[in-house]
Design a protein around this motif. Structure first.
Motif, mmCIF file in Angstrom:
data_model
loop_
_atom_site.group_PDB
_atom_site.id
_atom_site.type_symbol
_atom_site.label_atom_id
_atom_site.label_comp_id
_atom_site.label_asym_id
_atom_site.label_seq_id
_atom_site.Cartn_x
_atom_site.Cartn_y
_atom_site.Cartn_z
ATOM 1 N N ILE A 95 47.673 -70.903 87.813
ATOM 2 C CA ILE A 95 46.228 -70.703 87.840
ATOM 3 C C ILE A 95 45.537 -72.060 87.894
ATOM 4 N N PRO A 96 44.786 -72.356 88.957
ATOM 5 C CA PRO A 96 44.054 -73.625 89.020
ATOM 6 C C PRO A 96 42.982 -73.677 87.924
ATOM 7 N N ARG A 97 42.909 -74.810 87.236
ATOM 8 C CA ARG A 97 41.925 -75.023 86.171
ATOM 9 C C ARG A 97 41.036 -76.228 86.473
ATOM 10 N N GLY A 98 40.874 -76.529 87.757
ATOM 11 C CA GLY A 98 39.976 -77.620 88.149
ATOM 12 C C GLY A 98 40.680 -78.968 88.140
ATOM 13 N N PHE A 99 39.889 -80.014 87.919
ATOM 14 C CA PHE A 99 40.448 -81.368 87.875
ATOM 15 C C PHE A 99 39.634 -82.203 86.906
ATOM 16 N N VAL A 100 40.219 -83.329 86.504
ATOM 17 C CA VAL A 100 39.532 -84.352 85.725
ATOM 18 C C VAL A 100 39.908 -85.706 86.318
ATOM 19 N N TYR A 101 39.073 -86.695 86.061
ATOM 20 C CA TYR A 101 39.407 -88.077 86.395
ATOM 21 C C TYR A 101 39.983 -88.726 85.148
ATOM 22 N N SER A 102 41.065 -89.471 85.291
ATOM 23 C CA SER A 102 41.732 -90.032 84.115
ATOM 24 C C SER A 102 40.924 -91.132 83.436
ATOM 25 N N SER A 103 40.296 -91.994 84.205
ATOM 26 C CA SER A 103 39.533 -93.104 83.631
ATOM 27 C C SER A 103 38.608 -93.673 84.702
ATOM 28 N N PRO A 104 37.490 -92.984 84.985
ATOM 29 C CA PRO A 104 36.673 -93.326 86.150
ATOM 30 C C PRO A 104 35.900 -94.638 86.064
ATOM 31 N N GLY A 105 36.007 -95.355 84.966
ATOM 32 C CA GLY A 105 35.370 -96.667 84.893
ATOM 33 C C GLY A 105 36.042 -97.692 85.795
ATOM 34 N N PHE A 106 37.310 -97.477 86.113
ATOM 35 C CA PHE A 106 38.036 -98.426 86.970
ATOM 36 C C PHE A 106 39.102 -97.773 87.840
ATOM 37 N N CYS A 107 39.354 -96.467 87.612
ATOM 38 C CA CYS A 107 40.500 -95.819 88.247
ATOM 39 C C CYS A 107 40.054 -94.591 89.023
ATOM 40 N N THR A 108 40.595 -94.411 90.233
ATOM 41 C CA THR A 108 40.237 -93.267 91.079
ATOM 42 C C THR A 108 41.136 -92.054 90.854
ATOM 43 N N GLU A 109 42.083 -92.135 89.936
ATOM 44 C CA GLU A 109 43.060 -91.057 89.756
ATOM 45 C C GLU A 109 42.393 -89.724 89.444
ATOM 46 N N LYS A 110 42.729 -88.725 90.258
ATOM 47 C CA LYS A 110 42.264 -87.354 90.078
ATOM 48 C C LYS A 110 43.460 -86.540 89.604
ATOM 49 N N LEU A 111 43.271 -85.835 88.485
ATOM 50 C CA LEU A 111 44.329 -85.027 87.898
ATOM 51 C C LEU A 111 43.998 -83.550 88.110
ATOM 52 N N TRP A 112 44.813 -82.875 88.912
ATOM 53 C CA TRP A 112 44.642 -81.453 89.181
ATOM 54 C C TRP A 112 45.295 -80.672 88.054
ATOM 55 N N LEU A 113 44.570 -79.712 87.484
ATOM 56 C CA LEU A 113 45.007 -78.986 86.295
ATOM 57 C C LEU A 113 45.424 -77.559 86.638
ATOM 58 N N PHE A 114 46.539 -77.120 86.044
ATOM 59 C CA PHE A 114 47.053 -75.772 86.282
ATOM 60 C C PHE A 114 47.575 -75.170 84.987
ATOM 61 N N GLU A 115 47.406 -73.864 84.864
ATOM 62 C CA GLU A 115 48.054 -73.102 83.804
ATOM 63 C C GLU A 115 49.183 -72.312 84.453
ATOM 64 N N ALA A 116 50.366 -72.370 83.863
ATOM 65 C CA ALA A 116 51.532 -71.664 84.393
ATOM 66 C C ALA A 116 51.856 -70.467 83.502
ATOM 67 N N ARG A 117 51.941 -69.296 84.120
ATOM 68 C CA ARG A 117 52.265 -68.063 83.396
ATOM 69 C C ARG A 117 53.465 -67.391 84.044
ATOM 70 N N ASP A 118 53.985 -66.379 83.349
ATOM 71 C CA ASP A 118 55.142 -65.622 83.835
ATOM 72 C C ASP A 118 56.294 -66.586 84.110
#
Length: 166
Positions: A95-118
């Protein structure tokens, strides 16, 4: 725009930026590949990994996570691989749960979030040789206490727990 470091998984450079207030400033851009984070769950529990992190010389509780590879078609492909590699699970439902940026003051890293079931056992992918991991089952009723008392101190893990359990 001097490039300070450049590999397939990480680029570091300085760039001039024109700010909305009209000022110009030089910024450091740390640009890792995008990554995925997965929270394996069942009715009563979440499954975290207890992983050794050399940079902090400590074991911490985290969700399975990892950088996207060049051959990943999308974040879901990477999430399925990382779930199998680190937690030894496959998921009937991601299940996609959106994304967050890890540290947007200096870093472009985008973290895609998922919940895994079954969940079901899976050993399709080998762990990386530097991954020292133990899978830990945690009651959902215990998660908030673990965050509040500092046993769970990883930012991406806290963000994903909030997206899935609150």
């Amino acid at each position: 725009m001097p490039i300070l470091y450049d590999t397939p998984r990480l680029k570091i450079e300085t760039k001039p930026v024109h700010l909305p207030n009209g000022r110009d400033r030089e910024y450091l851009f740390v640009q890792p590949v995008s990554a995925v984070c997965i929270l394996p769950t069942d009715a009563e529990s979440v499954y975290l990994i207890r992983q050794y992190r050399a940079v902090i010389d400590s074991y911490i509780y985290e969700v399975p996570a990892g950088g996207m590879e060049s051959d990943d078609a999308d974040p879901i492909t990477a999430a399925r691989r990382e779930l199998a590699e680190e937690a030894r699970f496959s998921a009937g439902e991601l299940i996609p749960r959106g994304f967050v940026y890890s540290s947007p003051g200096f870093c472009t890293e985008k973290l895609w979030l998922f919940e895994a079931r079954d969940l079901s056992p899976c050993e399709e992918f080998a762990r990386d040789e530097d991954e020292i991991i133990e899978v830990v089952r945690v009651a959902k009723s215990e998660v908030v206490a673990m965050v509040m008392d500092g046993r769970i101190c990883d930012g991406k893990t806290i963000a994903l727990l909030m997206r899935c359990l609150v």
